[in-house]
Scaffold this motif. Structure first.
Motif, PDB file in Angstrom:
ATOM      1  N   PRO A 355       0.875  -1.390  -0.214  1.00  0.00           N
ATOM      2  CA  PRO A 355       0.340  -0.352   0.469  1.00  0.00           C
ATOM      3  C   PRO A 355       0.807   1.176   0.276  1.00  0.00           C
ATOM      4  N   GLY A 356       1.841   1.360   0.763  1.00  0.00           N
ATOM      5  CA  GLY A 356       3.200   2.751   0.677  1.00  0.00           C
ATOM      6  C   GLY A 356       3.506   2.869  -0.506  1.00  0.00           C
ATOM      7  N   ALA A 357       3.138   1.957  -1.961  1.00  0.00           N
ATOM      8  CA  ALA A 357       3.231   2.378  -2.898  1.00  0.00           C
ATOM      9  C   ALA A 357       2.007   3.040  -3.878  1.00  0.00           C
ATOM     10  N   PHE A 358       1.368   2.858  -3.209  1.00  0.00           N
ATOM     11  CA  PHE A 358      -0.368   3.145  -4.015  1.00  0.00           C
ATOM     12  C   PHE A 358      -1.748   3.816  -3.254  1.00  0.00           C
ATOM     13  N   ILE A 359      -0.893   3.823  -2.293  1.00  0.00           N
ATOM     14  CA  ILE A 359      -2.572   4.870  -1.283  1.00  0.00           C
ATOM     15  C   ILE A 359      -2.025   6.510  -0.934  1.00  0.00           C
ATOM     16  N   PRO A 360      -0.968   7.049  -0.901  1.00  0.00           N
ATOM     17  CA  PRO A 360      -0.555   7.861  -0.980  1.00  0.00           C
ATOM     18  C   PRO A 360      -1.083   8.347  -2.652  1.00  0.00           C
ATOM     19  N   LEU A 361      -0.527   7.980  -3.566  1.00  0.00           N
ATOM     20  CA  LEU A 361      -0.940   8.219  -4.850  1.00  0.00           C
ATOM     21  C   LEU A 361      -2.375   8.570  -5.442  1.00  0.00           C
ATOM     22  N   PHE A 362      -3.161   7.292  -5.132  1.00  0.00           N
ATOM     23  CA  PHE A 362      -4.740   7.133  -5.251  1.00  0.00           C
ATOM     24  C   PHE A 362      -4.840   8.588  -3.999  1.00  0.00           C
ATOM     25  N   GLU A 363      -4.723   8.814  -3.325  1.00  0.00           N
ATOM     26  CA  GLU A 363      -5.112  10.459  -2.218  1.00  0.00           C
ATOM     27  C   GLU A 363      -5.423  11.667  -3.176  1.00  0.00           C
ATOM     28  N   SER A 364      -3.331  11.392  -3.677  1.00  0.00           N
ATOM     29  CA  SER A 364      -3.637  12.684  -4.036  1.00  0.00           C
ATOM     30  C   SER A 364      -4.457  12.638  -5.734  1.00  0.00           C
ATOM     31  N   ASN A 365      -4.730  11.908  -5.853  1.00  0.00           N
ATOM     32  CA  ASN A 365      -5.637  11.340  -8.064  1.00  0.00           C
ATOM     33  C   ASN A 365      -6.849  11.415  -7.126  1.00  0.00           C
ATOM     34  N   GLY A 366      -7.131  11.274  -6.323  1.00  0.00           N
ATOM     35  CA  GLY A 366      -8.822  11.408  -5.610  1.00  0.00           C
ATOM     36  C   GLY A 366      -9.790  10.442  -5.897  1.00  0.00           C
ATOM     37  N   ARG A 402      -7.456  10.375   4.992  1.00  0.00           N
ATOM     38  CA  ARG A 402      -7.385  11.740   5.586  1.00  0.00           C
ATOM     39  C   ARG A 402      -8.255  12.687   3.913  1.00  0.00           C
ATOM     40  N   VAL A 403      -8.377  11.190   3.499  1.00  0.00           N
ATOM     41  CA  VAL A 403      -9.079  11.996   1.910  1.00  0.00           C
ATOM     42  C   VAL A 403     -10.509  12.111   1.943  1.00  0.00           C
ATOM     43  N   ASP A 404     -11.463  11.016   2.510  1.00  0.00           N
ATOM     44  CA  ASP A 404     -12.351   9.901   2.934  1.00  0.00           C
ATOM     45  C   ASP A 404     -13.074  11.128   3.240  1.00  0.00           C
ATOM     46  N   VAL A 405     -12.472  11.374   5.113  1.00  0.00           N
ATOM     47  CA  VAL A 405     -13.150  12.165   5.719  1.00  0.00           C
ATOM     48  C   VAL A 405     -13.872  13.802   4.750  1.00  0.00           C
ATOM     49  N   PHE A 406     -13.811  14.325   3.847  1.00  0.00           N
ATOM     50  CA  PHE A 406     -14.230  14.959   2.925  1.00  0.00           C
ATOM     51  C   PHE A 406     -15.266  14.360   2.679  1.00  0.00           C
ATOM     52  N   THR A 433      -5.554   8.427  10.283  1.00  0.00           N
ATOM     53  CA  THR A 433      -3.905   8.417  10.677  1.00  0.00           C
ATOM     54  C   THR A 433      -3.266  10.040  11.473  1.00  0.00           C
ATOM     55  N   GLU A 434      -2.317  10.010  12.504  1.00  0.00           N
ATOM     56  CA  GLU A 434      -2.654  11.449  13.090  1.00  0.00           C
ATOM     57  C   GLU A 434      -2.490  12.616  12.347  1.00  0.00           C
ATOM     58  N   SER A 435      -1.290  12.871  11.123  1.00  0.00           N
ATOM     59  CA  SER A 435      -1.390  13.876  10.176  1.00  0.00           C
ATOM     60  C   SER A 435      -3.003  14.387   9.684  1.00  0.00           C
ATOM     61  N   ALA A 436      -3.648  13.166   9.650  1.00  0.00           N
ATOM     62  CA  ALA A 436      -4.394  13.778   9.724  1.00  0.00           C
ATOM     63  C   ALA A 436      -5.565  15.032  10.523  1.00  0.00           C
ATOM     64  N   TYR A 437      -5.818  14.727  11.436  1.00  0.00           N
ATOM     65  CA  TYR A 437      -5.934  14.975  12.350  1.00  0.00           C
ATOM     66  C   TYR A 437      -5.365  16.771  12.210  1.00  0.00           C
ATOM     67  N   THR A 438      -3.681  17.306  12.699  1.00  0.00           N
ATOM     68  CA  THR A 438      -3.485  18.630  12.160  1.00  0.00           C
ATOM     69  C   THR A 438      -3.352  19.390  10.407  1.00  0.00           C
ATOM     70  N   GLU A 439      -3.975  18.634  10.066  1.00  0.00           N
ATOM     71  CA  GLU A 439      -4.100  19.210   8.276  1.00  0.00           C
ATOM     72  C   GLU A 439      -5.328  19.941   8.578  1.00  0.00           C
ATOM     73  N   ASN A 440      -6.357  19.376   8.835  1.00  0.00           N
ATOM     74  CA  ASN A 440      -7.747  20.010   8.800  1.00  0.00           C
ATOM     75  C   ASN A 440      -8.618  20.251  10.060  1.00  0.00           C
ATOM     76  N   ALA A 441      -8.358  20.039  11.352  1.00  0.00           N
ATOM     77  CA  ALA A 441      -7.798  20.156  12.878  1.00  0.00           C
ATOM     78  C   ALA A 441      -9.767  20.417  12.869  1.00  0.00           C
ATOM     79  N   GLY A 442      -9.881  21.234  12.967  1.00  0.00           N
ATOM     80  CA  GLY A 442     -11.567  22.590  12.241  1.00  0.00           C
ATOM     81  C   GLY A 442     -12.498  21.028  11.740  1.00  0.00           C
ATOM     82  N   GLN A 443     -12.087  20.955  10.696  1.00  0.00           N
ATOM     83  CA  GLN A 443     -13.508  19.336   9.755  1.00  0.00           C
ATOM     84  C   GLN A 443     -12.967  18.504  10.186  1.00  0.00           C
TER      85      GLN A 443
END
Ligand code: C2E
Ligand code: MG
Ligand code: MG
Length: 557
Positions: A355-366, A402-406, A433-443
């Motif tokens: 997943p490390g090879a494709f999760i970030p890729l699919f995250e950035s591409n929607g 982090r994208v699913d949250v939207f 994941t922890e970093s998702a909280y820091t990026e968009n805390a409010g939402q």
């Protein structure tokens, strides 16, 4: 009509002539439509032009005057970067002077003795209109803060260079300020703006006398199209040193990505590569320069391939869900308490892709929701099947990107899945994941709270691996923290690592949150954690993620 004329701030016109009669006549012609200033020689005129430079719409300039003549005024105004936008109409009786004045940059001329009033009015208003139009274009052409090109114009010019001057062989350089938002937050916006301006100046100085061009966009990204440099590290150091002079405390850090020129690659794509290289620098304080190379090119090709193949992978069932057990170590022997669902891709040509090879890729591409929806529904079906087969509920946690949250349909999808499979909501746990909280805390907080109200349990994934903030723990509504032990590996003092872990365990307990340690690899780690009161663990020490059949053997045992 009259009202609108009065409301509009009149445009300002400066009339410069040593003859009073000429000033009077022109003043009379223009006074109904413009606000008028007068000067009677070149020196006075220059002073007024400077004083009113931001408001002056046009200057009517006599050429022959005592003290300083019109030619001198014209040449000084044209040489000044800020004044040169003001159009100058020369007033002259000699045809020969007309040509010289136009060559020196006069916008138009009016002959003496003065023509019909209408002609003069029309000339003045046309010149103002023209110059305002030009300024509008020039404003859109430049970023107002740094005066570098705006993005569209930059690419327009870069494309022209690429198309018509390919012998120049220009490299793409992307320069970025690390965590610019915190530079702004800590030092104030004015300081941040100034840093951008100064960096823009330094880039201009670097490019001066060359064919290179530069642009700023997205607040802190600078794109530079320049001749290949012998030493990009030296260039980065040069920019960094300039930033260091701003303030010793501000700690502004630059990073740089470079994509070397290739004839077959258009500027836009070349800058995408430089930007990809630049973003690979993120977070790494030692290697702040990255040059796009063959490895990255191969990675780009692979990414393209994975993006193209995803749909087929779903249809042909190349995606598989693996399960990694989580253990309760308070019992002896430790008891299986639940599992984490982890995606795997059995690619027909590439083999097993992690997943490390494709999760970030699919995250950035929607497309991440394609993967996640698949995993969630597989996991939900599996829980139901095990319940039927073994008579027990094995809760499974699934990862939320982090994208699913939207995704507006998130709650509906998840509740639909548990209902369709007849499950308790608490048996499908959600890892974020922890970093998702820091990026968009409010939402994030809003979304997570709603999911918890619906009965889902939330686990904060990878705690300790990113930029965790203790403040976040105060605010974020989660049920369980997943402490990522992998931060213990690598360099650093092991002893300190252990102190940190033991205190984090205590802290989480005092906050009345559950804790699970992930990435537990050794017996010693497991014992250490247990001694300090951590009762739930996941990691290679117990089992690696495995396919359904293997996992079922563990459930059955
Ligand atoms: P994660 O959610 O933190 O998952 C744990 C990762 O740690 C897994 O990597 C697992 O194989 C690995 N791991 C478990 N125990 C150990 C250990 O003792 N030592 C070491 N070194 N590693 C251990 P994996 O499966 O490669 O997944 C990587 C990441 O990809 C996951 O990290 C998660 O963030 C993401 N991911 C995996 N599956 C999905 C999915 O279905 N959806 C989404 N959105 N992300 C997923
Ligand atoms: Mg996880
Ligand atoms: Mg994790």
């Amino acid at each position: 009509m009259i009202i609108s004329k009065q409301l509009r701030k009149p445009q300002l016109v400066l009339i410069v002539d040593d003859q009073e009669i000429n000033r009077d006549v022109l003043g009379m012609i223009l006074e109904d439509d413009y606000e008028i200033l007068y000067a009677c020689n070149g020196r006075e005129a220059l002073d007024m032009i400077r004083e009113y430079s931001d408001r002056l719409s046009v200057v009517l300039l006599d050429l022959i005057m005592p003290e300083m003549d019109g030619f001198e005024v014209l040449s000084r105004v044209r040489a000044d970067e800020f004044l040169r936008r003001i159009p100058m109409i020369v007033l002259t009786a000699e045809r020969s002077a007309e040509l010289k004045a136009l060559q020196m940059g006069a916008a138009d001329f009016i002959t003496k003795p003065f023509d019909m009033h209408e002609v003069i009015l029309a000339r003045v208003s046309r010149i103002i209109e023209l110059s305002e139009g030009r300024q509008l274009i020039s404003a859109a052409e430049h970023d107002p803060l740094t005066n570098l090109y705006s993005r569209n114009f930059f690419f327009e010019y870069a494309n022209r260079i690429h198309r018509y001057h390919s012998v120049w062989q220009m490299d793409a350089v992307v320069l970025n300020i690390e965590q610019f938002h915190s530079v702004n937050a800590l030092n104030g916006r004015e300081f941040g703006d100034n840093a951008l301006r100064v960096l823009g100046e330094e880039i201009k100085t670097f490019l001066s006398g060359t064919k290179g061009i530069a642009s700023r966009f997205d607040a802190d990204r600078f794109d530079i199209y320049c001749a290949p440099q012998p030493d990009y590290r030296a260039l980065l150091d040069r920019f960094q040193e300039r930033m260091n002079t701003l303030s010793r405390n501000a700690n502004i850090r630059l990073r740089m990505g470079v994509a070397p020129w290739r004839e077959d690659v258009e500027p836009m794509q070349l800058f995408d590569r430089a930007s990809a290289a630049c973003s690979m620098v993120r977070g790494d304080y030692k290697t702040r320069l990255m040059v796009y190379d063959e490895d990255m090119r191969e990675r780009e090709i692979l990414n393209q391939r994975l993006l193209n193949d995803l749909r087929r992978a779903v249809e042909e069932r190349e995606l598989r869900v693996y399960y990694q057990p989580k253990y309760n170590v308070q019992c002896d022997p430790p008891r299986l308490s639940s599992a984490e669902a982890l995606i795997r891709w059995q690619h027909p040509d590439l083999g097993m892709v992690s997943p490390g090879a494709f999760i970030p890729l699919f995250e950035s591409n929607g497309q991440i929701n394609v993967v996640d929806n698949f995993v969630w529904s597989e996991a939900a079906r599996q829980i139901a099947r095990w319940k039927e087969q073994f008579g027990v509920t094995v809760p499974v946690s699934v990862n939320l990107s982090r994208v699913d949250v939207f995704d507006p349909a998130l709650e509906e999808t998840l509740t639909g899945l548990v209902e369709a499979n007849g499950l308790e909501r608490s048996s499908l746990k959600l890892e974020v994941t922890e970093s998702a909280y820091t990026e968009n805390a409010g939402q994030m907080i809003g979304r997570i709270s709603r999911l918890r109200e619906l009965g889902f349990e939330i686990e904060m994934d990878d705690f300790g691996s990113g930029y965790s903030s203790l403040n976040m723990l105060k605010e974020v509504p989660v049920d369980r923290i997943k402490l990522d032990l992998r931060f213990l590996s690598g360099k650093g003092d092991m002893q300190r690592g252990h102190v940190i872990v033991s205190h984090v365990i205590q802290m989480i307990a005092s906050l009345r949150m559950d804790l699970i340690a992930e990435g537990v690899e050794t017996e010693q780690q497991a014992l250490f954690l247990q001694e300090h009161g951590c009762s739930c663990m996941q990691g290679f020490h117990f089992y690696k993620p495995m396919d359904v059949e293997s996992f079922e053997k563990i459930v059955a045992s």
